[in-house]
Design an enzyme around this catalytic site. Structure first.
Site: not given
Length: 236
Positions: A157, A202-203
């Protein structure tokens, strides 16, 4: 130059900062040297010879010498790792001096060298990829002698998020899908490979895999979706 930086700090993607805080920022710009901030991804005595070998390999190809800060030609850029993620934002190194808090980046929350997350990331803007060297310490144990799966997820992450941030600006994790293939031994050195898959509005979609340094063994694979946000929303 100082005025230019101050203007950029004053507008976080459309969010205004109060004039009082902006005045304090402008004053702080005259006294703060960004290079003086501690970069926790610099080599330290806990790094194994293998960790240092691969660090030297990628650092030699960087566009800036991370020890002398001299400009040089190279496809890679070493990404510093501070004790607060806010310092990666536009003007964040100055804002963090003004917004005092006990908050600390999770992967940098333990001061003991070599005990938890020892890592360094390198970014290749042309190829839109990020390579992270990761040496997990003894406090990250899950199954005896091996790294906890949550610690591996944290690193995935962290590194994919860093890549998304450099490609698309401030972003948050929307979906993290992980397949664990094989346990990672404590104290070993692994490479976290991250690459841009695609950007849709936006992804930002990023793929990732964790391998041995010779890439003969795949420990973990993952796909991650990030959504870009307005930085000002993080400040309420």
């Amino acid at each position: 130059m100082l005025a230019h930086i101050a203007r950029r700090i004053g507008h976080f993607h459309g969010h205004q900062i109060s004039s009082a805080i902006l005045r304090r920022m402008r004053a702080s710009l005259k006294t703060i040297n960004p290079i003086s901030l501690q970069d926790f991804s610099q080599p330290n005595p806990s790094w194994s010879p293998e960790m240092r070998k691969f660090y030297d390999h990628y650092n030699a190809q960087c566009d800036t010498d991370t020890e002398t800060y001299e400009n040089k030609t190279g496809p890679w850029r070493k990404l510093p790792s501070y004790n607060r993620s806010i310092k990666h934002a536009t003007g964040g190194i100055y804002i963090s001096k003004l917004i005092q808090a006990k908050a600390r980046l999770f992967t940098r929350s333990v001061n003991e060298q070599g005990a938890t997350f020892e890592y360094v990331a390198f970014f290749n803007k042309e190829e839109k990829i990020c390579i992270c060297l990761f040496q997990p310490g003894h406090l990250l144990e899950g199954a005896p002698g091996h790294v906890h799966g949550g610690a591996i997820a944290t690193m995935i992450d962290t590194v994919t998020g860093t890549l998304a941030g450099y490609l698309s600006g401030p972003s948050v994790t929307a979906n993290l899908n992980i397949n664990y293939r094989s346990p990672v031994p404590l104290g070993s050195v692994v490479i976290i490979h991250c690459a841009l898959d695609r950007i849709e509005g936006r992804k930002t979609f990023i793929t990732c895999k964790v391998t041995s340094t010779d890439e003969s063994k795949v420990y973990t694979e993952a796909t991650v979706l990030f959504v870009s946000i307005k930085l000002g929303s993080l400040f309420g």
